[in-house]
Each structure stands twice: as C-alpha cells, then as structure tokens.
Design a protein around this motif. Structure first.
Motif, mmCIF file in Angstrom:
data_model
loop_
_atom_site.group_PDB
_atom_site.id
_atom_site.type_symbol
_atom_site.label_atom_id
_atom_site.label_comp_id
_atom_site.label_asym_id
_atom_site.label_seq_id
_atom_site.Cartn_x
_atom_site.Cartn_y
_atom_site.Cartn_z
ATOM 1 N N SER A 188 0.830 -1.208 0.000
ATOM 2 C CA SER A 188 0.000 0.000 0.000
ATOM 3 C C SER A 188 0.868 1.263 0.000
ATOM 4 C CB SER A 188 -0.933 -0.003 1.218
ATOM 5 O OG SER A 188 -0.199 0.176 2.416
ATOM 6 N N PHE A 189 2.057 1.167 0.612
ATOM 7 C CA PHE A 189 2.983 2.316 0.582
ATOM 8 C C PHE A 189 3.437 2.602 -0.850
ATOM 9 C CE2 PHE A 189 7.513 3.485 0.372
ATOM 10 C CZ PHE A 189 7.440 4.773 0.871
ATOM 11 N N PHE A 190 3.778 1.553 -1.608
ATOM 12 C CA PHE A 190 4.225 1.763 -2.984
ATOM 13 C C PHE A 190 3.090 2.307 -3.866
ATOM 14 C CE2 PHE A 190 7.490 -1.299 -1.605
ATOM 15 C CZ PHE A 190 8.621 -0.592 -1.977
ATOM 16 N N ASN A 191 1.862 1.882 -3.601
ATOM 17 C CA ASN A 191 0.725 2.447 -4.336
ATOM 18 C C ASN A 191 0.591 3.939 -4.047
ATOM 19 O OD1 ASN A 191 -0.169 0.161 -5.721
ATOM 20 N ND2 ASN A 191 -1.437 -0.536 -4.004
ATOM 21 N N ALA A 192 0.670 4.301 -2.760
ATOM 22 C CA ALA A 192 0.556 5.714 -2.387
ATOM 23 C C ALA A 192 1.710 6.538 -2.953
ATOM 24 C CB ALA A 192 0.510 5.844 -0.862
ATOM 25 N N LYS A 193 2.890 5.947 -2.959
ATOM 26 C CA LYS A 193 4.048 6.660 -3.510
ATOM 27 C C LYS A 193 3.904 6.864 -5.011
ATOM 28 C CE LYS A 193 9.092 6.403 -3.826
ATOM 29 N NZ LYS A 193 10.309 5.592 -3.546
ATOM 30 N N TYR A 194 3.389 5.851 -5.729
ATOM 31 C CA TYR A 194 3.239 5.965 -7.183
ATOM 32 C C TYR A 194 2.227 7.058 -7.542
ATOM 33 C CZ TYR A 194 2.179 4.698 -12.011
ATOM 34 O OH TYR A 194 1.985 4.736 -13.374
ATOM 35 N N PHE A 195 1.133 7.125 -6.776
ATOM 36 C CA PHE A 195 0.104 8.130 -7.044
ATOM 37 C C PHE A 195 0.402 9.458 -6.325
ATOM 38 C CE2 PHE A 195 -2.312 4.171 -7.803
ATOM 39 C CZ PHE A 195 -2.747 4.430 -9.086
ATOM 40 N N LYS A 196 1.542 9.528 -5.612
ATOM 41 C CA LYS A 196 1.967 10.736 -4.910
ATOM 42 C C LYS A 196 0.908 11.205 -3.913
ATOM 43 C CE LYS A 196 4.877 12.209 -8.773
ATOM 44 N NZ LYS A 196 5.159 13.268 -9.774
ATOM 45 N N VAL A 223 -1.067 11.821 1.942
ATOM 46 C CA VAL A 223 -2.038 11.629 3.028
ATOM 47 C C VAL A 223 -2.124 10.146 3.394
ATOM 48 C CG1 VAL A 223 -4.467 11.833 3.665
ATOM 49 C CG2 VAL A 223 -3.354 13.677 2.392
ATOM 50 N N ASN A 224 -2.178 9.283 2.368
ATOM 51 C CA ASN A 224 -2.243 7.835 2.640
ATOM 52 C C ASN A 224 -0.952 7.319 3.278
ATOM 53 O OD1 ASN A 224 -4.777 7.771 1.587
ATOM 54 N ND2 ASN A 224 -4.277 6.607 -0.250
ATOM 55 N N VAL A 225 0.158 7.954 2.943
ATOM 56 C CA VAL A 225 1.418 7.502 3.527
ATOM 57 C C VAL A 225 1.426 7.781 5.017
ATOM 58 C CG1 VAL A 225 3.907 7.841 3.575
ATOM 59 C CG2 VAL A 225 2.708 7.759 1.382
ATOM 60 N N TRP A 226 1.107 9.011 5.436
ATOM 61 C CA TRP A 226 1.247 9.403 6.845
ATOM 62 C C TRP A 226 0.046 9.004 7.701
ATOM 63 C CZ3 TRP A 226 5.871 10.367 8.365
ATOM 64 C CH2 TRP A 226 6.804 10.902 7.479
ATOM 65 N N TYR A 227 -1.112 8.928 7.109
ATOM 66 C CA TYR A 227 -2.308 8.671 7.915
ATOM 67 C C TYR A 227 -2.916 7.289 7.676
ATOM 68 C CZ TYR A 227 -2.006 13.598 8.941
ATOM 69 O OH TYR A 227 -1.559 14.823 9.358
ATOM 70 N N GLN A 228 -2.280 6.484 6.830
ATOM 71 C CA GLN A 228 -2.748 5.112 6.628
ATOM 72 C C GLN A 228 -1.600 4.110 6.763
ATOM 73 O OE1 GLN A 228 -5.632 4.249 3.428
ATOM 74 N NE2 GLN A 228 -4.308 2.565 2.792
#
Length: 570
Positions: free
Chosen positions: A493-501, A504-509
């Motif tokens: 899920s981190f790589f998905n959030a990083k790809y879509f920039k 919010v998902n990185v820090w709060y999910q």
C-alpha cells in the motif's frame, strides 16, 4: 430462428436422434437463406406431426374399439345363447306342465309379445380406478333402473384422449327411456369413459369385428410409415443442426455487439467507444482492416484514440498458469487502474500457506499426481464438457500443482508421510539410556548424535511431548508467516501511495497501520524468535496479557532480554 432450432432439438430428443459433430460445409450459408430453410423444415415437420397425431389417435380409438368388441361380443353371444335355451325350455313347458323355475314375466311375454319392453344399450371403456365410483353414481342417478355389466381388460391400452397407457374396464349398460339415456351419457363424459357403437345383430357384430381388425392393421402400417418419414426429416436436420446453431450464435453475437454502438444520424455511421490496452492498439487496427477487406466494404473503419478524464478499467494480462491465481485475487477485490497487482505475490504466498496447514509429503504426492494428470490431458479436457467439481479442479490445475510441491516440502520438514515419521535423513539424534523411558515418553533420552539434518527429528512422533512440541512449532511458525504477509500487504500500500503521490495515505494510513500491527503482533513475533534462539522457558501468553493489564510490574522469570519492561511500556 432460435425458437425453430429449439423446436428441432426437442423433436430430436423425443425421437432419440443425436446431432452429428460439427462439420462445416464448404459453401457459406447466408442468414437469410438459413431463415427460409428453417421455415420450410418447420412447416414440413409441423404438418407431419399433425398428421401423425391424428393417425395415432384414430389408431388408438380403433385398438380400443377392437378390444371392446371382443369383450362385449363374448357377453352378448353368451347372453343370446342362454336366452335361446330358455325359450326352448318355455316352449316345451307350454306343451306340458309349467316349470316352477321358469320366469313368469318371460312366460307372459312369450304368450303376449305386445308386452315386450325394448331396452337401449351403451358400451364403452372406463378407467379401472374409477370403475366403482362409476357404477355407484349410475345406480344413484337412475335410481336402480339400469343394468351394468363390467369386465376387466387384461392388458393396458393407450387412451386416445390423453395418449398415455391406462388400465380400463369394459362395460355394457342397459336402460329404458331417453331420460335415463341422457343421464348416463353425462355421467360417462364426467368419468372420461369412451363410448362406441355396437350392433345388436350377431352376424353384424362379426362383420364389424373383422372390419375393425382390418382397419387396425392398415392404420398401424400407415402410422409406422409416418413416423419413418418424420425420422427422416429429423435426421436431415441433425446432420446440419450444429452448423446452423453456430451460425445463429455468431449472428446473435454480432447484433448484440451492434446494439452497444451509437448511431450518428448526421454522418450516417455507427460509433463505438471502448477501452483497449496500449499494446493491443496495432492488433485492433489490423482486425478492423481485415474486417473491412473481408466484408468488401467501400468505406473503411476509422480508429481514433480519445482523451478522457475517466479512470480506465483494470486489465491484467494473464496466461493459463497465472490466470487461476489472478482469479483468486479478483474474487476478493480487483485492484484499481495502475495499482500494484497482488496476484504476482499470491503465486508464492497462497500455495505456501496452504502447505503450512497441510504439510504431509504423502498427501502432497497424491495431489501432485492429480494435478499432473490434469495438465498432461489439458488439451483433451479443455474440449470436453465437465461437471462442476471437475471443472473447478481443471481450472486451478496449476494452483494445485504448486500447492502439492510446497506441501511435499513442508511435509519433509514436519517429517510426516500420512502422519507416519520416517528416518529419511539419517537416524534420530536421541537414544534411550534410562530403563524407565519408553516409546511413549522423551524423558531419559540422551543426545548421541548430531542434530537431525533436515526437518523434525522422528523421535518426537508418538511421544508424550509430540503434541506440545509440534503444536508450538506449527502455531508459532504460522504466526510469523501471517504477520509477514500482513506486513507485505501494508508495504505494498505504501508503494501504491508513492506511485500516485498521495502523501495523506502515507502518513495517515501506511504509518499508523505499520505501527499498530508491529507494536502488538510484530512484538509477539520478535519474542517468538528470541525464545527459539535462547531456549527460554518464558510464557509468551502471560507476557502479552500483562503487557496491557500491568505494564509497570516486574516481569520476573518471563524476561527474555534486558530492558524488556521499558520496551513494552514504550
């Protein structure tokens, strides 16, 4: 046309005629010509069926009539013979003294013929299960002013009305008066009794029986000819049925696709919008070019890429090996467009976790042979219609193959062959030096050799320590593997959030999930590994429970490493 093909299929099923395998003729059949051809066959078959039904019904009526004539003829013949004998006795009595046994009414009718009463008669057949009720209703309706004679028919005969076999009784009813006749006719209709004419004269009866028997033989031959003609038509249809059915399916598929097009009235053309993978762009253009050339169209197809803000559907390119694993993931949820595909990792994690639960190399070999058989015969099985269970197994044959290989591997680690241990990698490292120790206990065992080179030492199987030892091993290993897989999902899920920039998902999910999971179950996994490495006797259940109930209390003998209480509070 589909209705006509279904009609042909029903008729062929009733006649037990099988369709021939698909053999396409060289000449291409147009859909318009097929419609005319099917219409002609339907009209011919309908006419033949109508004539056969009429002939069959007439034949059944004649068979019933013939049976009835035989049964009723015997009754009338015996009755007339008995009456003739009585009449001769009456004449002899008149010349001498009257017999006490002679009926007075008959004597009076012989003396004065004007007093004779003319009785009417009806003959027919009634279903045997209704015979008693039929007789009772007749008696009540006519108040006993009728005479009924019934006799059972030995063989079941086909009823002309229903066309089904039935067991019946033949009957003869004698009555007097038109009013009684009207009641009797209504009762016969209500009980489904079939009535037939019957001549009173004996000579005429014999002529009628011979005439009906001749008609039955002639009509039977006619019915057989009609059925043979119908079978000939159905056999001609069966030879081309599959080809017609395939042609109709293709035509319906074309119209189904055309119905999804929109009509541009101004340009007088059909417009279709859809999604296509980027790598398939050239393939789509080639297909459109072939369609234009093959249909001899004067106007070509225009292919244009559109720019849109809509999110495209997800498409994962799979093959016969990866499709089953992708279906397992899609059954839970389909990833959004350009998200990381977890199906790639499932190829390893799914069969391995199965093997952890079913680790037995004997069981794994059986599954392996089954999967290998399905793979070797996959071309033949793919062309056949399989039942539901076999079809599911065939679709997941590669999944079953990988699961069996992992199951053999973990079975060797557990040292279990259908739950029986083997000394595959050398003898046990333990030996019994104490007379008190036996096969069912590990007390008194002394290590005499090197640690077992691979898997579980066979000495544990069958001992009192087997259940706590193996359950501890398997359950703790399952915890480690489960937490590892959960962490893998969070990392993806981190790589998905990083790809879509998406910060919010990185820090709060991603970060909260990682912290909460590993602060509890991740810490438990760490304790399991430390306990395995140090050989400590600490109770992990006690540590995890009192980590929340009494975090500041002294850990005591359950301490696995220095500063453990501070780490747990933190």
């Amino acid at each position: 046309m589909a209705r006509r093909l279904r009609f042909f299929k029903e008729q062929m099923s009733k006649a037990a005629i099988l369709t021939s395998p698909t053999q396409f003729s060289g000449a291409s059949l147009e859909i318009g010509d097929l419609e005319i051809k099917l219409g002609e066959f339907e009209a011919e078959l309908t006419e033949v069926n109508t004539n056969n039904r009429k002939l069959q019904r007439t034949y059944n009526e004649l068979v019933e009539y013939n049976v009835l004539l035989e049964k009723t003829g015997e009754f009338f013949y015996s009755a007339q013979r008995s009456a003739a004998e009585q009449q001769r006795e009456m004449v002899a009595d008149q010349s001498g003294d009257s017999s006490l046994e002679s009926p007075l009414l008959h004597q009076e009718m012989v003396i004065d013929p004007s007093k004779q009463v003319k009785l009417g008669s009806l003959i027919g057949l009634v279903p045997k299960q209704k015979a008693m009720a039929f007789e009772r209703i007749l008696y009540r309706a006519t108040r006993g002013n009728m005479l009924l004679r019934q006799e059972s028919v030995d063989e079941s005969i086909i009823d002309p009305q229903s066309g089904e076999k039935a067991v019946k009784n033949s009957f003869v009813i004698f009555y007097s008066g038109e009013r009684a006749k009207s009641k009797i006719l209504k009762i016969c209709d209500a009980f489904g009794a079939n009535r037939y004419p019957f001549p009173e004269d004996l000579a005429t009866q014999l002529q009628t029986i011979q005439k009906v028997s001749g008609k039955v033989s002639e009509l039977k031959a006619t019915v057989e000819i009609g059925l043979a003609h119908r079978d000939g038509i159905l056999k001609n249809i069966a030879c081309e049925y599959e080809e017609w059915n395939n042609l109709l399916k293709k035509e319906k598929a074309i119209y189904h696709t055309l119905n999804m097009f929109s009509l541009d009235v101004t340009k007088k053309c059909l417009v279709a919008e859809g999604w296509s993978p980027v790598f398939a762009t050239s393939q789509v253009q080639d297909a459109l070019h072939r369609a234009t050339t093959g249909s001899n169209s004067e106007v070509g197809c225009i292919f244009q890429i559109l720019n849109t803000q809509e999110s495209p559907p997800t498409y994962f390119q799979t093959n016969k090996f990866t499709s089953s694993f992708q279906d397992i993931v899609d059954a839970y949820g389909i990833a959004s467009y350009q998200e990381l595909n977890p199906g790639l990792f499932t190829i390893v994690t799914f069969p391995f976790l199965f093997a952890v639960m079913f680790g037995d190399w004997g069981h794994g070999i059986c599954i392996f042979l089954t999967a290998l058989y399905l793979i070797i015969r996959e071309k033949k099985l793919a062309s056949q219609k399989l039942d539901d269970i076999v079809e599911i197994m065939f679709g997941g044959r590669y999944v079953i193959l990988i699961m069996s290989l992992f199951s053999i591997y973990t079975g060797l680690i557990y040292n279990e062959f259908f739950s029986v241990p083997f000394e595959l990698f050398g003898k046990s490292a333990y030996a019994c030096h104490d007379p008190s120790c036996g096969d069912a206990t590990t007390e008194g065992l002394v290590m005499v050799g090197q640690t077992y080179p691979f898997g579980v030492d066979p000495v544990w199987h069958g001992s009192r320590s087997e259940l706590p030892f193996l359950n501890s091993l398997k359950m703790k290993m399952s915890i480690l593997l489960g937490i590892a897989q959960m962490n893998l999902g969070i990392v993806l899920s981190f790589f998905n959030a990083k790809y879509f920039k998406n910060t919010v998902n990185v820090w709060y999910q991603f970060v909260p999930q990682l912290i909460f999971l590993n602060s509890l179950f991740g810490y438990l996994s760490l304790l399991i590994i430390i306990k395995w490495c140090t050989g400590s006797k600490a109770d992990l259940y006690h540590i995890m429970i009192y980590m929340f109930l009494s975090p500041t209390d002294d850990i005591g003998e359950n301490q696995l490493f220095p500063g453990q209480r501070i780490v747990q509070v933190w």
